[in-house]
Design a protein around this motif. Structure first.
Motif, PDB file in Angstrom:
ATOM      1  N   THR A  70     -38.659  15.193 -58.997  1.00  0.00           N
ATOM      2  CA  THR A  70     -38.749  15.732 -57.648  1.00  0.00           C
ATOM      3  C   THR A  70     -37.782  14.935 -56.775  1.00  0.00           C
ATOM      4  O   THR A  70     -37.065  14.063 -57.258  1.00  0.00           O
ATOM      5  CB  THR A  70     -40.187  15.615 -57.112  1.00  0.00           C
ATOM      6  N   LEU A  71     -37.796  15.216 -55.498  1.00  0.00           N
ATOM      7  CA  LEU A  71     -36.939  14.452 -54.589  1.00  0.00           C
ATOM      8  C   LEU A  71     -37.529  13.073 -54.327  1.00  0.00           C
ATOM      9  O   LEU A  71     -36.863  12.215 -53.766  1.00  0.00           O
ATOM     10  CB  LEU A  71     -36.725  15.229 -53.284  1.00  0.00           C
ATOM     11  N   GLY A  72     -38.781  12.885 -54.745  1.00  0.00           N
ATOM     12  CA  GLY A  72     -39.365  11.560 -54.791  1.00  0.00           C
ATOM     13  C   GLY A  72     -39.823  10.967 -53.483  1.00  0.00           C
ATOM     14  O   GLY A  72     -39.954   9.760 -53.374  1.00  0.00           O
ATOM     15  N   GLN A  73     -40.107  11.798 -52.505  1.00  0.00           N
ATOM     16  CA  GLN A  73     -40.498  11.272 -51.209  1.00  0.00           C
ATOM     17  C   GLN A  73     -42.008  11.344 -50.954  1.00  0.00           C
ATOM     18  O   GLN A  73     -42.566  10.431 -50.375  1.00  0.00           O
ATOM     19  CB  GLN A  73     -39.770  12.035 -50.087  1.00  0.00           C
ATOM     20  N   THR A  74     -42.643  12.420 -51.365  1.00  0.00           N
ATOM     21  CA  THR A  74     -44.000  12.662 -50.877  1.00  0.00           C
ATOM     22  C   THR A  74     -45.077  12.683 -51.944  1.00  0.00           C
ATOM     23  O   THR A  74     -46.212  12.363 -51.664  1.00  0.00           O
ATOM     24  CB  THR A  74     -44.068  14.014 -50.139  1.00  0.00           C
ATOM     25  N   GLY A  75     -44.761  13.123 -53.135  1.00  0.00           N
ATOM     26  CA  GLY A  75     -45.789  13.272 -54.151  1.00  0.00           C
ATOM     27  C   GLY A  75     -46.568  14.563 -54.015  1.00  0.00           C
ATOM     28  O   GLY A  75     -47.529  14.800 -54.739  1.00  0.00           O
ATOM     29  N   LEU A  76     -46.186  15.444 -53.090  1.00  0.00           N
ATOM     30  CA  LEU A  76     -46.834  16.743 -52.914  1.00  0.00           C
ATOM     31  C   LEU A  76     -45.750  17.814 -52.960  1.00  0.00           C
ATOM     32  O   LEU A  76     -44.778  17.751 -52.203  1.00  0.00           O
ATOM     33  CB  LEU A  76     -47.578  16.802 -51.576  1.00  0.00           C
ATOM     34  N   GLN A 119     -28.632  35.634 -75.082  1.00  0.00           N
ATOM     35  CA  GLN A 119     -28.039  34.451 -75.695  1.00  0.00           C
ATOM     36  C   GLN A 119     -28.536  33.209 -74.965  1.00  0.00           C
ATOM     37  O   GLN A 119     -28.804  33.251 -73.760  1.00  0.00           O
ATOM     38  CB  GLN A 119     -26.513  34.510 -75.613  1.00  0.00           C
ATOM     39  N   THR A 120     -28.629  32.100 -75.675  1.00  0.00           N
ATOM     40  CA  THR A 120     -29.086  30.849 -75.081  1.00  0.00           C
ATOM     41  C   THR A 120     -28.084  30.364 -74.041  1.00  0.00           C
ATOM     42  O   THR A 120     -26.869  30.366 -74.286  1.00  0.00           O
ATOM     43  CB  THR A 120     -29.266  29.777 -76.169  1.00  0.00           C
ATOM     44  N   VAL A 121     -28.586  29.956 -72.895  1.00  0.00           N
ATOM     45  CA  VAL A 121     -27.723  29.417 -71.838  1.00  0.00           C
ATOM     46  C   VAL A 121     -27.518  27.923 -72.079  1.00  0.00           C
ATOM     47  O   VAL A 121     -28.287  27.284 -72.795  1.00  0.00           O
ATOM     48  CB  VAL A 121     -28.323  29.647 -70.435  1.00  0.00           C
ATOM     49  N   GLN A 122     -26.498  27.384 -71.470  1.00  0.00           N
ATOM     50  CA  GLN A 122     -26.222  25.955 -71.529  1.00  0.00           C
ATOM     51  C   GLN A 122     -26.807  25.291 -70.278  1.00  0.00           C
ATOM     52  O   GLN A 122     -26.753  25.865 -69.186  1.00  0.00           O
ATOM     53  CB  GLN A 122     -24.716  25.690 -71.577  1.00  0.00           C
ATOM     54  N   ALA A 123     -27.348  24.093 -70.438  1.00  0.00           N
ATOM     55  CA  ALA A 123     -27.861  23.351 -69.287  1.00  0.00           C
ATOM     56  C   ALA A 123     -26.720  23.079 -68.317  1.00  0.00           C
ATOM     57  O   ALA A 123     -25.591  22.797 -68.729  1.00  0.00           O
ATOM     58  CB  ALA A 123     -28.498  22.046 -69.745  1.00  0.00           C
ATOM     59  N   GLU A 124     -27.036  23.179 -67.029  1.00  0.00           N
ATOM     60  CA  GLU A 124     -26.003  23.006 -66.019  1.00  0.00           C
ATOM     61  C   GLU A 124     -26.642  22.596 -64.698  1.00  0.00           C
ATOM     62  O   GLU A 124     -27.679  23.140 -64.315  1.00  0.00           O
ATOM     63  CB  GLU A 124     -25.260  24.334 -65.840  1.00  0.00           C
ATOM     64  N   ILE A 125     -26.040  21.653 -64.021  1.00  0.00           N
ATOM     65  CA  ILE A 125     -26.464  21.324 -62.662  1.00  0.00           C
ATOM     66  C   ILE A 125     -25.728  22.288 -61.739  1.00  0.00           C
ATOM     67  O   ILE A 125     -24.504  22.261 -61.648  1.00  0.00           O
ATOM     68  CB  ILE A 125     -26.179  19.850 -62.320  1.00  0.00           C
ATOM     69  N   LEU A 126     -26.493  23.166 -61.083  1.00  0.00           N
ATOM     70  CA  LEU A 126     -25.912  24.191 -60.220  1.00  0.00           C
ATOM     71  C   LEU A 126     -25.668  23.668 -58.805  1.00  0.00           C
ATOM     72  O   LEU A 126     -24.756  24.109 -58.129  1.00  0.00           O
ATOM     73  CB  LEU A 126     -26.826  25.413 -60.173  1.00  0.00           C
ATOM     74  N   ARG A 127     -26.530  22.747 -58.360  1.00  0.00           N
ATOM     75  CA  ARG A 127     -26.337  22.095 -57.070  1.00  0.00           C
ATOM     76  C   ARG A 127     -26.875  20.676 -57.192  1.00  0.00           C
ATOM     77  O   ARG A 127     -28.016  20.476 -57.588  1.00  0.00           O
ATOM     78  CB  ARG A 127     -27.060  22.842 -55.958  1.00  0.00           C
ATOM     79  N   ALA A 128     -26.054  19.706 -56.833  1.00  0.00           N
ATOM     80  CA  ALA A 128     -26.424  18.300 -56.978  1.00  0.00           C
ATOM     81  C   ALA A 128     -26.609  17.650 -55.615  1.00  0.00           C
ATOM     82  O   ALA A 128     -25.826  17.885 -54.697  1.00  0.00           O
ATOM     83  CB  ALA A 128     -25.357  17.549 -57.759  1.00  0.00           C
ATOM     84  N   ASP A 129     -27.660  16.844 -55.505  1.00  0.00           N
ATOM     85  CA  ASP A 129     -27.843  16.015 -54.325  1.00  0.00           C
ATOM     86  C   ASP A 129     -27.331  14.615 -54.669  1.00  0.00           C
ATOM     87  O   ASP A 129     -26.846  14.377 -55.781  1.00  0.00           O
ATOM     88  CB  ASP A 129     -29.313  15.998 -53.899  1.00  0.00           C
ATOM     89  N   SER A 130     -27.465  13.685 -53.755  1.00  0.00           N
ATOM     90  CA  SER A 130     -26.899  12.348 -53.956  1.00  0.00           C
ATOM     91  C   SER A 130     -27.605  11.549 -55.049  1.00  0.00           C
ATOM     92  O   SER A 130     -27.066  10.552 -55.528  1.00  0.00           O
ATOM     93  CB  SER A 130     -26.934  11.561 -52.645  1.00  0.00           C
ATOM     94  N   GLU A 131     -28.792  11.953 -55.471  1.00  0.00           N
ATOM     95  CA  GLU A 131     -29.526  11.229 -56.511  1.00  0.00           C
ATOM     96  C   GLU A 131     -29.028  11.538 -57.925  1.00  0.00           C
ATOM     97  O   GLU A 131     -29.279  10.777 -58.850  1.00  0.00           O
ATOM     98  CB  GLU A 131     -31.020  11.538 -56.429  1.00  0.00           C
TER      99      GLU A 131
END
Length: 174
Positions: free
Chosen positions: A53-59, A153-165
């Motif tokens: 997760t984004l790791g801020q809240t836990g919810l 067909q099986t897709v390849q893993a990909e980061i579509l949008r990245a944040d600074s983490e």
């Protein structure tokens, strides 16, 4: 885009700050994260994937969808695509600190899109469980969507949008 919501969940992720999606046929799914998994924001195994997760809240407010095409929301801060297989169990679970309830999903190969962002104040105030001053909502909860798109067909893993983490360009599966 044609899409159907399969579930809406409110997950606590205070113990791990991760959300798992897994085929219910998988009985033992404990896996150890390594530095590369943390850097890319997810850990993937056949029929099982965990996302930071984004790791801020836990919810986290979670939506689970099935759609006919891959599409991400313009306001998410992180989006990741991974292959996902549903066995003849025909069920998945989305889990935070607990195991979650089964969600029906037809057997097959899917592209699974994970999207996440923080909720805004207006969304928070529409939450029927929200009460001002409730410690659970001290920080804005996160919103997450999992979308399953059937694939031939099986897709390849990909980061579509990245944040600074997220770091690194090579992805590790397994």
């Amino acid at each position: 885009m044609n899409a159907v919501m399969l579930a809406a969940l409110k997950l606590a992720t205070t113990m791990s700050l991760q959300i798992a999606v897994y085929d219910t046929a998988i009985e033992d799914f404990y896996v150890e994260w390594n530095d590369q998994h943390y850097a890319q924001g997810f850990l993937w195994l056949p029929g099982h994937v965990e996302f930071n997760t984004l790791g801020q809240t836990g919810l986290v407010m979670v939506e689970v969808w099935q759609a006919d095409q891959i599409q991400i929301s313009p306001n998410v801060v992180r989006a990741i695509l991974v292959p996902f297989t549903v066995s003849d169990s025909g069920e998945i679970r989305v889990a935070g600190d607990d195991l979650g309830d089964p969600i029906p999903l037809a057997q097959g190969e899917y592209a699974l899109i994970f999207e996440i962002r923080f909720q805004n104040q207006a969304e928070l105030e529409r939450d029927p469980g929200y009460e001002q001053g409730d410690e659970e909502y001290d920080l804005l909860p996160e919103w997450c969507r999992f979308t399953f798109v059937p694939q031939v067909q099986t897709v390849q893993a990909e980061i579509l949008r990245a944040d600074s983490e997220l770091a690194g360009s090579s992805l590790v599966l397994g």
